[in-house]
Design a protein around this motif. Structure first.
Motif, PDB file in Angstrom:
ATOM      1  N   GLY A  31       0.810  -1.218   0.000  1.00  0.00           N
ATOM      2  CA  GLY A  31       0.000   0.000   0.000  1.00  0.00           C
ATOM      3  C   GLY A  31       0.837   1.259   0.000  1.00  0.00           C
ATOM      4  N   ALA A  32       1.906   1.255   0.800  1.00  0.00           N
ATOM      5  CA  ALA A  32       2.768   2.438   0.885  1.00  0.00           C
ATOM      6  C   ALA A  32       3.483   2.681  -0.444  1.00  0.00           C
ATOM      7  N   PHE A  33       3.917   1.598  -1.099  1.00  0.00           N
ATOM      8  CA  PHE A  33       4.609   1.758  -2.379  1.00  0.00           C
ATOM      9  C   PHE A  33       3.651   2.286  -3.440  1.00  0.00           C
ATOM     10  N   ILE A  34       2.469   1.719  -3.530  1.00  0.00           N
ATOM     11  CA  ILE A  34       1.503   2.179  -4.523  1.00  0.00           C
ATOM     12  C   ILE A  34       1.138   3.640  -4.274  1.00  0.00           C
ATOM     13  N   ASP A  35       0.987   4.019  -3.007  1.00  0.00           N
ATOM     14  CA  ASP A  35       0.669   5.408  -2.677  1.00  0.00           C
ATOM     15  C   ASP A  35       1.803   6.343  -3.086  1.00  0.00           C
ATOM     16  N   ALA A  36       3.052   5.921  -2.857  1.00  0.00           N
ATOM     17  CA  ALA A  36       4.198   6.757  -3.223  1.00  0.00           C
ATOM     18  C   ALA A  36       4.262   6.956  -4.731  1.00  0.00           C
ATOM     19  N   VAL A  37       4.047   5.879  -5.483  1.00  0.00           N
ATOM     20  CA  VAL A  37       4.059   5.980  -6.942  1.00  0.00           C
ATOM     21  C   VAL A  37       2.903   6.852  -7.418  1.00  0.00           C
ATOM     22  N   ASN A  38       1.763   6.719  -6.787  1.00  0.00           N
ATOM     23  CA  ASN A  38       0.589   7.489  -7.184  1.00  0.00           C
ATOM     24  C   ASN A  38       0.806   8.994  -7.006  1.00  0.00           C
ATOM     25  N   ARG A  39       1.541   9.363  -5.954  1.00  0.00           N
ATOM     26  CA  ARG A  39       1.763  10.787  -5.670  1.00  0.00           C
ATOM     27  C   ARG A  39       2.885  11.386  -6.513  1.00  0.00           C
ATOM     28  N   ALA A  40       3.736  10.562  -7.094  1.00  0.00           N
ATOM     29  CA  ALA A  40       4.918  11.059  -7.808  1.00  0.00           C
ATOM     30  C   ALA A  40       4.542  11.671  -9.154  1.00  0.00           C
ATOM     31  N   ASP A  41       5.116  12.838  -9.419  1.00  0.00           N
ATOM     32  CA  ASP A  41       4.983  13.442 -10.749  1.00  0.00           C
ATOM     33  C   ASP A  41       5.977  12.813 -11.723  1.00  0.00           C
ATOM     34  N   LEU A  42       7.145  12.446 -11.211  1.00  0.00           N
ATOM     35  CA  LEU A  42       8.216  11.864 -12.015  1.00  0.00           C
ATOM     36  C   LEU A  42       8.634  10.532 -11.405  1.00  0.00           C
ATOM     37  N   ILE A  43       8.755   9.524 -12.252  1.00  0.00           N
ATOM     38  CA  ILE A  43       9.277   8.223 -11.839  1.00  0.00           C
ATOM     39  C   ILE A  43      10.467   7.933 -12.749  1.00  0.00           C
ATOM     40  N   ALA A  44      11.671   7.996 -12.186  1.00  0.00           N
ATOM     41  CA  ALA A  44      12.899   7.812 -12.962  1.00  0.00           C
ATOM     42  C   ALA A  44      13.533   6.482 -12.575  1.00  0.00           C
ATOM     43  N   LEU A  45      13.650   5.581 -13.531  1.00  0.00           N
ATOM     44  CA  LEU A  45      14.189   4.243 -13.297  1.00  0.00           C
ATOM     45  C   LEU A  45      15.404   4.056 -14.190  1.00  0.00           C
ATOM     46  N   VAL A  46      16.569   3.933 -13.561  1.00  0.00           N
ATOM     47  CA  VAL A  46      17.818   3.979 -14.319  1.00  0.00           C
ATOM     48  C   VAL A  46      18.710   2.778 -14.000  1.00  0.00           C
ATOM     49  N   ASN A  47      19.740   2.610 -14.828  1.00  0.00           N
ATOM     50  CA  ASN A  47      20.738   1.550 -14.709  1.00  0.00           C
ATOM     51  C   ASN A  47      20.129   0.160 -14.883  1.00  0.00           C
ATOM     52  N   TRP A  48      19.363   0.005 -15.949  1.00  0.00           N
ATOM     53  CA  TRP A  48      18.815  -1.306 -16.306  1.00  0.00           C
ATOM     54  C   TRP A  48      19.932  -2.331 -16.493  1.00  0.00           C
ATOM     55  N   THR A  49      21.028  -1.939 -17.091  1.00  0.00           N
ATOM     56  CA  THR A  49      22.090  -2.872 -17.452  1.00  0.00           C
ATOM     57  C   THR A  49      22.612  -3.649 -16.248  1.00  0.00           C
ATOM     58  N   MET A  50      22.786  -2.987 -15.112  1.00  0.00           N
ATOM     59  CA  MET A  50      23.426  -3.605 -13.954  1.00  0.00           C
ATOM     60  C   MET A  50      22.450  -4.358 -13.045  1.00  0.00           C
ATOM     61  N   ILE A  51      21.164  -4.256 -13.297  1.00  0.00           N
ATOM     62  CA  ILE A  51      20.168  -4.863 -12.410  1.00  0.00           C
ATOM     63  C   ILE A  51      19.501  -6.021 -13.150  1.00  0.00           C
ATOM     64  N   PRO A  52      19.841  -7.261 -12.807  1.00  0.00           N
ATOM     65  CA  PRO A  52      19.363  -8.415 -13.580  1.00  0.00           C
ATOM     66  C   PRO A  52      17.845  -8.523 -13.667  1.00  0.00           C
ATOM     67  N   ASN A  53      17.141  -8.090 -12.616  1.00  0.00           N
ATOM     68  CA  ASN A  53      15.685  -8.259 -12.577  1.00  0.00           C
ATOM     69  C   ASN A  53      14.919  -7.005 -12.985  1.00  0.00           C
ATOM     70  N   MET A  54      15.600  -6.046 -13.587  1.00  0.00           N
ATOM     71  CA  MET A  54      14.944  -4.769 -13.873  1.00  0.00           C
ATOM     72  C   MET A  54      13.806  -4.923 -14.884  1.00  0.00           C
ATOM     73  N   THR A  55      13.980  -5.729 -15.921  1.00  0.00           N
ATOM     74  CA  THR A  55      12.894  -5.915 -16.883  1.00  0.00           C
ATOM     75  C   THR A  55      11.670  -6.496 -16.184  1.00  0.00           C
ATOM     76  N   ALA A  56      11.885  -7.474 -15.302  1.00  0.00           N
ATOM     77  CA  ALA A  56      10.773  -8.070 -14.549  1.00  0.00           C
ATOM     78  C   ALA A  56      10.123  -7.030 -13.631  1.00  0.00           C
ATOM     79  N   ILE A  57      10.936  -6.127 -13.062  1.00  0.00           N
ATOM     80  CA  ILE A  57      10.378  -5.052 -12.229  1.00  0.00           C
ATOM     81  C   ILE A  57       9.489  -4.149 -13.076  1.00  0.00           C
ATOM     82  N   PHE A  58       9.955  -3.779 -14.267  1.00  0.00           N
ATOM     83  CA  PHE A  58       9.143  -2.957 -15.173  1.00  0.00           C
ATOM     84  C   PHE A  58       7.819  -3.649 -15.480  1.00  0.00           C
ATOM     85  N   GLU A  59       7.895  -4.941 -15.796  1.00  0.00           N
ATOM     86  CA  GLU A  59       6.669  -5.680 -16.134  1.00  0.00           C
ATOM     87  C   GLU A  59       5.728  -5.735 -14.936  1.00  0.00           C
ATOM     88  N   GLY A  60       6.301  -5.904 -13.739  1.00  0.00           N
ATOM     89  CA  GLY A  60       5.483  -5.928 -12.536  1.00  0.00           C
ATOM     90  C   GLY A  60       4.804  -4.597 -12.277  1.00  0.00           C
TER      91      GLY A  60
END
Length: 375
Positions: free
Chosen positions: A162-191
């Motif tokens: 709930g806290a995570f969804i609320d934080a994302v909901n309030r954000a004007d900007l969501i910046a997600l960087v360094n896909w290359t170094m994070i093995p599960n980043m694509t799965a995080i995006f899909e989630g």
């Protein structure tokens, strides 16, 4: 558009930065700055370092078939990672920033002040970079094991769903960087696309997503193509910008068979347009050292950068470009003005080693475009 119009835009809208909030993530690195020892004369710093990468390489080559003992003297540790550097720069621009990422369990000491400034949530252990410094460059030796634990399930476990969804909901900007170094980043995006974003309410002022790949050369062509197709789906939930340096733009063009892109204004604008069209993205930015171009549905633009002959620092210049562009987008500047703010943010950083405010950026643009800027 001339510089006067851009400065007028920035002057009219920069105050709104303090009303904007951002979530930035997800990496985190402890950078250990190291000098390899050539000859030691006493304890501590009483030694002669190996001077060059060539000399260091020769020391290793000479050990082939035998063995070698090379002492690494750690001079200091500092905060590292694309996300933390970008987040710090957005704080300087006046945005309210929350950082979510790999800062340590418990949090590493190098992130403590940063965590206070960004209301940070640490998800797992950071990566470790051993930066071996020489007179002719650096050798970066990275340990990424901690980043294996960066998953959406882990984020939700630490923050609470709930806290995570609320934080994302309030954000004007969501910046997600360094896909290359994070093995599960694509799965995080899909989630995010399937489990989080559908639960958000409409945001009257708009929602911006900013993505940076961080040199995908070590990832497979299939991985790169997959994540770019996933990123394109975020357009259903807001405005999406993909930021690329020239090397990254060439790799993307290669994977999608879009032709070449070179460090020249028309080629950069054309390359950004072709990538944008192929991925059906609202905005694509390409930023080599000499300047930057972006393409949107309304056209393509290029601005020349404020070249610095003797930079005080270069590591983090791209992250500051990203922060400048993202901040300018969120406060509602035109694409050309976003480019100008971005190259000026990066230009100040490499000259001073610190993140500028938007007001400082306006003064820098005025000095630069009037011809009174000195290195």
């Amino acid at each position: 558009m001339n510089a006067k119009n851009i400065l007028n835009e920035l002057s009219e809208k920069m105050a709104t930065a303090s009303t904007k909030s951002a979530i930035v993530g997800l990496d985190g690195f402890v950078d250990k700055i190291i000098k390899p020892v050539d000859s030691r004369f006493g304890q501590g710093a009483d030694f002669e370092p190996i001077p060059t990468i060539e000399a260091f390489g020769q020391r290793i080559i000479d050990a082939a078939g035998e063995s070698a003992n090379i002492e690494l003297y750690e001079e200091y540790e500092k905060l590292g990672g694309n996300g933390p550097i970008m987040a710090n720069a957005l704080v300087a621009d006046g945005l309210k920033v929350q950082y979510i990422g790999a800062l340590g369990q418990p949090m590493e000491a190098v992130f403590e002040e940063f965590a206070k400034n960004t209301n940070a949530v640490s998800i797992c252990a950071p990566g470790i970079t051993h930066a071996l410094e020489f007179t002719d460059g650096k050798i970066m030796l990275g340990s990424m094991k901690g980043l294996d634990d960066l998953t959406l399930d882990r984020i939700l476990e630490v923050m609470g769903e709930g806290a995570f969804i609320d934080a994302v909901n309030r954000a004007d900007l969501i910046a997600l960087v360094n896909w290359t170094m994070i093995p599960n980043m694509t799965a995080i995006f899909e989630g995010l696309l399937t489990r989080v974003l559908p639960n958000l309410g409409p945001k009257e002022s708009g929602r911006w997503f900013y993505f940076d790949l961080a040199d995908p050369a070590k990832r497979s062509r299939g991985d790169l193509k997959e994540v770019l197709n996933v990123i394109s789906k975020f357009r259903s939930h807001g405005s999406v910008t993909l930021g690329l340096n020239l090397s990254e733009a060439k790799q993307v063009c290669d994977v999608f068979e879009l032709g070449s892109v070179e460090e020249e204004a028309d080629s950069l604008k054309s390359g950004a347009t072709r990538i944008r069209n192929a991925l059906n993205l609202p905005c694509v930015v390409i930023h080599p050292r000499s300047g930057a171009a972006c393409a949107t549905r309304d056209g393509a633009w290029y601005v020349e950068g404020p070249f610095c002959k003797s930079p005080k620092i270069s590591t983090g210049a791209g992250d500051h470009f990203n922060s400048g562009f993202a901040a300018a987008e969120v406060i509602g500047l035109s694409p050309e003005a976003c480019l100008m703010v971005a190259v000026a943010t990066s230009g100040q950083y490499v000259r001073t080693g610190r993140s500028p405010s938007l007001r400082e950026t306006a003064r820098f643009i005025e000095s630069w475009t009037s011809g009174s800027l000195s290195d």
